[in-house]
Design a protein around this motif. Structure first.
Motif, PDB file in Angstrom:
ATOM      1  N   LYS A  49       3.559   8.185   0.417  1.00 43.45           N
ATOM      2  CA  LYS A  49       2.702   7.296   1.198  1.00 43.45           C
ATOM      3  C   LYS A  49       3.408   5.981   1.475  1.00 43.45           C
ATOM      4  O   LYS A  49       3.330   5.435   2.599  1.00 43.45           O
ATOM      5  CB  LYS A  49       1.403   7.039   0.452  1.00 43.45           C
ATOM      6  N   GLU A  50       4.116   5.473   0.489  1.00 42.15           N
ATOM      7  CA  GLU A  50       4.820   4.214   0.673  1.00 42.15           C
ATOM      8  C   GLU A  50       5.939   4.350   1.719  1.00 42.15           C
ATOM      9  O   GLU A  50       6.120   3.479   2.579  1.00 42.15           O
ATOM     10  CB  GLU A  50       5.398   3.760  -0.668  1.00 42.15           C
ATOM     11  N   LYS A  53       4.343   4.653   5.119  1.00 40.80           N
ATOM     12  CA  LYS A  53       3.842   3.345   5.555  1.00 40.80           C
ATOM     13  C   LYS A  53       4.987   2.475   6.060  1.00 40.80           C
ATOM     14  O   LYS A  53       4.898   1.812   7.094  1.00 40.80           O
ATOM     15  CB  LYS A  53       3.113   2.663   4.400  1.00 40.80           C
ATOM     16  N   ASP A  57       5.429   1.151   9.799  1.00 37.51           N
ATOM     17  CA  ASP A  57       5.557  -0.277  10.104  1.00 37.51           C
ATOM     18  C   ASP A  57       6.825  -0.548  10.901  1.00 37.51           C
ATOM     19  O   ASP A  57       6.822  -1.331  11.862  1.00 37.51           O
ATOM     20  CB  ASP A  57       5.564  -1.076   8.794  1.00 37.51           C
TER      21      ASP A  57
END
Length: 283
Positions: A49-50, A53, A57
């Protein structure tokens, strides 16, 4: 036979194994393994997930940075397209005006061409073309020679030699020995004498001259000659039909008389239509 002590040892060993199986902590080990797998999956999920993300971004920032130049480029192309559209509209307007001017000039050209051709043929109305005269007979005085020749050919039809303004060979290279002689162009001083010569030529089926044959035609322009020659095919067809009388009118029209009816046609196509309607397509 096994001894009693051996049986006792075997029995004791079996009981010991049974007790060991009963006392083994299998459920506790499984639960610990499941707990470890769950923690590992959770940690892996958090890492994914990181990463996602961070990638999102980063991609969002790249898109934000790329959009303004694209908008600028689109605006530039939009302006160019508007300019091209305006230019095409102006060209279309100019093309419409040019086509109108072209059609007007074309009509004027054709009208002037008809007038010029008519003037040329009116200037030739005193002329006749005489074909079949061997080269060299004029001996330097073609006008006097042609006057005497016409009186000789038509005999009693002419009381005296016709009055000629001039006579000369057609402006073309002299043919080789034995080649087809150039036609004579004869200009009469009096139109009535020219018409009389034409009438006498039509009355005679053959104009004999020194072992040859003369042919006499009006001296039309090249364009008018082409237009009159276009009727030759229908003339051949009409010649085979009984009871049909026909002839060419000036400048290039055909008159046909059949069964008391007379019609005038302006083109060979019109004559073909008349022939098909009267005699069918099998001539």
């Amino acid at each position: 036979m096994p001894s009693k002590s051996t049986k006792a040892q075997a029995s004791t060993l079996g009981a010991s194994k049974t007790a060991t199986r009963e006392e083994s902590p299998v459920p506790e080990a499984n639960e610990s393994k499941v707990a470890i797998d769950t923690n590992t999956l959770q940690a892996f999920s958090d890492i994914v997930k990181e990463v996602i993300k961070e990638e999102n971004d980063s991609l969002r920032e790249e898109i934000i940075r790329a959009v303004p130049p694209i908008n600028t480029t689109l605006e530039e192309y939009g302006g160019k397209l508007r300019d091209h559209d305006q230019g095409l509209t102006e060209l279309d307007t100019r093309l419409v005006a040019m086509e109108a001017n072209y059609q007007e000039l074309k009509d004027r050209y054709e009208k002037l061409q008809r007038k010029t051709d008519d003037l040329e043929n009116r200037a030739r109305r005193y002329n006749l073309r005489v074909l079949g005269v061997p080269e060299g007979l004029e001996q330097g005085n073609p006008t006097r020679f042609m006057a005497a020749l016409l009186q000789e050919v038509f005999g009693g039809g002419l009381e005296k030699p016709p009055t000629l303004d001039r006579a000369h060979r057609a402006p073309a290279p002299k043919p080789p020995q034995g080649g087809r002689p150039r036609p004579f162009i004869v200009c009469f001083h009096y139109y009535q004498e020219k018409e009389l010569i034409q009438s006498l030529a039509r009355e005679k089926s053959r104009l004999a001259f020194r072992d040859g044959q003369l042919l006499i035609f009006p001296d039309f322009s090249a364009d008018l000659t082409r237009r009159r020659t276009a009727f030759n095919e229908v003339k051949e067809i009409l010649r085979k039909q009984e009871g049909v009388r026909y002839g060419l009118l000036y400048p290039a029209r055909m008159r046909i008389s059949f069964r008391g009816e007379t019609k005038v046609f302006n083109s060979p196509e019109d004559v073909k239509g008349f022939i098909d309607s009267r005699f069918g397509k099998d001539k």
